[in-house]
Structures are given as C-alpha cells and as structure tokens.
Design a protein around this motif. Structure first.
Motif, PDB file in Angstrom:
ATOM      1  N   ALA A   1       0.799  -1.223   0.000  1.00 23.32           N
ATOM      2  CA  ALA A   1       0.000   0.000   0.000  1.00 23.32           C
ATOM      3  C   ALA A   1       0.832   1.273   0.000  1.00 23.32           C
ATOM      4  N   VAL A   2       2.041   1.219   0.548  1.00 20.27           N
ATOM      5  CA  VAL A   2       2.821   2.444   0.710  1.00 20.27           C
ATOM      6  C   VAL A   2       4.137   2.412  -0.071  1.00 20.27           C
ATOM      7  N   HIS A   3       5.039   1.511   0.308  1.00 23.27           N
ATOM      8  CA  HIS A   3       6.404   1.559  -0.208  1.00 23.27           C
ATOM      9  C   HIS A   3       6.497   1.321  -1.715  1.00 23.27           C
ATOM     10  N   LEU A   4       5.942   0.234  -2.198  1.00 18.69           N
ATOM     11  CA  LEU A   4       6.077  -0.087  -3.626  1.00 18.69           C
ATOM     12  C   LEU A   4       5.427   0.959  -4.533  1.00 18.69           C
ATOM     13  N   PRO A   5       4.195   1.421  -4.218  1.00 11.35           N
ATOM     14  CA  PRO A   5       3.615   2.476  -5.066  1.00 11.35           C
ATOM     15  C   PRO A   5       4.450   3.763  -5.102  1.00 11.35           C
ATOM     16  N   LEU A   6       5.064   4.114  -3.971  1.00 11.45           N
ATOM     17  CA  LEU A   6       5.910   5.314  -3.964  1.00 11.45           C
ATOM     18  C   LEU A   6       7.176   5.112  -4.791  1.00 11.45           C
ATOM     19  N   LEU A   7       7.742   3.920  -4.733  1.00  5.24           N
ATOM     20  CA  LEU A   7       8.950   3.648  -5.513  1.00  5.24           C
ATOM     21  C   LEU A   7       8.694   3.734  -7.015  1.00  5.24           C
ATOM     22  N   VAL A   8       7.568   3.205  -7.463  1.00  4.60           N
ATOM     23  CA  VAL A   8       7.299   3.225  -8.910  1.00  4.60           C
ATOM     24  C   VAL A   8       6.932   4.623  -9.404  1.00  4.60           C
ATOM     25  N   LYS A   9       6.593   5.530  -8.506  1.00  2.35           N
ATOM     26  CA  LYS A   9       6.337   6.913  -8.915  1.00  2.35           C
ATOM     27  C   LYS A   9       7.619   7.672  -9.234  1.00  2.35           C
ATOM     28  N   ARG A  10       8.764   7.111  -8.859  1.00  2.00           N
ATOM     29  CA  ARG A  10      10.054   7.762  -9.108  1.00  2.00           C
ATOM     30  C   ARG A  10      10.984   6.862  -9.913  1.00  2.00           C
ATOM     31  N   PRO A  11      10.615   6.529 -11.157  1.00  2.00           N
ATOM     32  CA  PRO A  11      11.485   5.658 -11.963  1.00  2.00           C
ATOM     33  C   PRO A  11      12.829   6.298 -12.293  1.00  2.00           C
ATOM     34  N   ASP A  12      12.921   7.611 -12.135  1.00  2.00           N
ATOM     35  CA  ASP A  12      14.202   8.278 -12.357  1.00  2.00           C
ATOM     36  C   ASP A  12      15.188   7.979 -11.231  1.00  2.00           C
ATOM     37  N   LEU A  13      14.675   7.603 -10.051  1.00  2.00           N
ATOM     38  CA  LEU A  13      15.529   7.326  -8.897  1.00  2.00           C
ATOM     39  C   LEU A  13      15.639   5.849  -8.548  1.00  2.00           C
ATOM     40  N   PHE A  14      14.539   5.084  -8.737  1.00  2.00           N
ATOM     41  CA  PHE A  14      14.498   3.700  -8.263  1.00  2.00           C
ATOM     42  C   PHE A  14      13.950   2.752  -9.317  1.00  2.00           C
ATOM     43  N   THR A  15      14.491   1.532  -9.291  1.00  3.43           N
ATOM     44  CA  THR A  15      13.954   0.421 -10.072  1.00  3.43           C
ATOM     45  C   THR A  15      13.781  -0.743  -9.122  1.00  3.43           C
ATOM     46  N   ILE A  16      12.603  -1.348  -9.120  1.00  5.94           N
ATOM     47  CA  ILE A  16      12.391  -2.550  -8.316  1.00  5.94           C
ATOM     48  C   ILE A  16      12.973  -3.701  -9.121  1.00  5.94           C
ATOM     49  N   ALA A  17      14.205  -4.069  -8.779  1.00  7.83           N
ATOM     50  CA  ALA A  17      14.945  -5.055  -9.564  1.00  7.83           C
ATOM     51  C   ALA A  17      14.583  -6.485  -9.189  1.00  7.83           C
ATOM     52  N   SER A  18      14.310  -6.738  -7.901  1.00  3.96           N
ATOM     53  CA  SER A  18      13.906  -8.084  -7.483  1.00  3.96           C
ATOM     54  C   SER A  18      13.093  -7.987  -6.203  1.00  3.96           C
ATOM     55  N   ILE A  19      12.274  -9.021  -6.000  1.00  6.09           N
ATOM     56  CA  ILE A  19      11.426  -9.083  -4.813  1.00  6.09           C
ATOM     57  C   ILE A  19      11.558 -10.456  -4.167  1.00  6.09           C
ATOM     58  N   CYS A  20      11.324 -10.487  -2.854  1.00  4.91           N
ATOM     59  CA  CYS A  20      11.435 -11.730  -2.108  1.00  4.91           C
ATOM     60  C   CYS A  20      10.373 -11.755  -1.022  1.00  4.91           C
ATOM     61  N   ASP A  21       9.596 -12.825  -0.990  1.00  6.66           N
ATOM     62  CA  ASP A  21       8.583 -13.018   0.039  1.00  6.66           C
ATOM     63  C   ASP A  21       8.348 -14.514   0.202  1.00  6.66           C
ATOM     64  N   LEU A  22       7.896 -14.901   1.393  1.00  3.81           N
ATOM     65  CA  LEU A  22       7.624 -16.319   1.648  1.00  3.81           C
ATOM     66  C   LEU A  22       6.432 -16.844   0.858  1.00  3.81           C
ATOM     67  N   SER A  23       5.499 -15.971   0.516  1.00  9.12           N
ATOM     68  CA  SER A  23       4.290 -16.392  -0.193  1.00  9.12           C
ATOM     69  C   SER A  23       4.484 -16.362  -1.706  1.00  9.12           C
ATOM     70  N   PRO A  24       4.427 -17.523  -2.354  1.00  5.51           N
ATOM     71  CA  PRO A  24       4.566 -17.545  -3.818  1.00  5.51           C
ATOM     72  C   PRO A  24       3.469 -16.745  -4.532  1.00  5.51           C
ATOM     73  N   GLU A  25       2.238 -16.796  -3.997  1.00  3.53           N
ATOM     74  CA  GLU A  25       1.129 -16.083  -4.629  1.00  3.53           C
ATOM     75  C   GLU A  25       1.350 -14.576  -4.596  1.00  3.53           C
ATOM     76  N   VAL A  26       1.739 -14.064  -3.444  1.00  2.00           N
ATOM     77  CA  VAL A  26       1.980 -12.624  -3.301  1.00  2.00           C
ATOM     78  C   VAL A  26       3.134 -12.191  -4.193  1.00  2.00           C
ATOM     79  N   THR A  27       4.178 -12.994  -4.229  1.00  2.00           N
ATOM     80  CA  THR A  27       5.337 -12.659  -5.063  1.00  2.00           C
ATOM     81  C   THR A  27       4.941 -12.576  -6.535  1.00  2.00           C
ATOM     82  N   GLU A  28       4.135 -13.521  -6.999  1.00  2.00           N
ATOM     83  CA  GLU A  28       3.719 -13.517  -8.401  1.00  2.00           C
ATOM     84  C   GLU A  28       2.807 -12.335  -8.723  1.00  2.00           C
ATOM     85  N   VAL A  29       1.818 -12.083  -7.877  1.00  4.09           N
ATOM     86  CA  VAL A  29       0.871 -10.987  -8.119  1.00  4.09           C
ATOM     87  C   VAL A  29       1.593  -9.638  -8.137  1.00  4.09           C
ATOM     88  N   LEU A  30       2.437  -9.406  -7.123  1.00  4.32           N
ATOM     89  CA  LEU A  30       3.135  -8.120  -7.061  1.00  4.32           C
ATOM     90  C   LEU A  30       4.220  -8.006  -8.128  1.00  4.32           C
TER      91      LEU A  30
END
Length: 128
Positions: A18-47
């Motif tokens: 709800a907070v961190h990821l949406p803010l990061l994608v609003k600044r593609p000039d500063l940040f790229t979400i290069a990889s993600i890690c979570d215990l839940s396979p479903e959440v990892t795939e959806v996000l």
C-alpha cells in the motif's frame, strides 16, 4: 544523470503493497524494483506482475536473491523475527563472495572488534 538505484525488496506485506512499492514506482528516475522476495509464492507472483518485476527476479528465499546479484540496495520491509534472520544471513556469510559486500548489523561496540581484511565486516575470518 545517474542510473536509477536497483532495489531488492524483502517482505511484501500490506504496508509494502500500500505504501512503499507504489511510492517507488512513482520515481522511476531514482528507483527500479529489480527483485522481490517473500515467503508467499502467490503474493510474489501478483506483485511481480503488478510492478513489472521479471519472473527470474522473484524469489522466496533470501539467499537465492542475494546470490543472483544485480542489486544496488535492499529494502527490508518485514517485521518480527525476519529482520534478525536477515542480518544473520548477511553477516554470517563473510567468506562467501556473494555476501561479503553487505554490512553487518548495527550493534554495541565491545571495544575488541576486528574487521575482516577482505570485506571489512566485524568478524574474525580469513576473508576467503
């Protein structure tokens, strides 16, 4: 202008979604979400789909994400015991070249800490 910081995100809970990821994608000039890690396979795939993270950069095990490389920084968005385990994984692998560049967790100084000659971590190891 320099290239965006390639971030690895550990923990994809409600606040991250709800907070961190949406803010990061609003600044593609500063940040790229290069990889993600979570215990839940479903959440990892959806996000991963929602935020455009390639399938090869979606992980369920922290060690695998770190070994894959290609990151400039990590954001640990987990709570509870996960951050403690995270620091154990990073600081305990000083002899591994994949982990030697990550810092040790902040802790109280005992006055007798030595730094590893290879990575600079505060462990007594051979640095190999």
């Amino acid at each position: 202008m320099s290239a965006p910081i390639r971030l690895g995100i550990v923990g994809l809970g409600a606040v991250a979604q709800a907070v961190h990821l949406p803010l990061l994608v609003k600044r593609p000039d500063l940040f790229t979400i290069a990889s993600i890690c979570d215990l839940s396979p479903e959440v990892t795939e959806v996000l991963g789909d929602r935020f455009g993270v390639p399938g090869s950069q979606r992980f369920h095990v922290l060690d695998e994400m770190l070994d894959h490389g290609g990151l400039d920084a990590l954001m640990v968005l987990a709570r509870g015991r996960t951050p403690r385990r995270f620091w154990r994984v990073l600081s305990g692998g000083c002899r591994s070249s994949a982990r030697s560049r990550w810092p040790t967790p902040p802790r109280r100084s005992t006055g007798s800490s030595r730094r590893c000659p290879t990575s600079g971590c505060r462990r007594s190891c051979s640095g190999t």
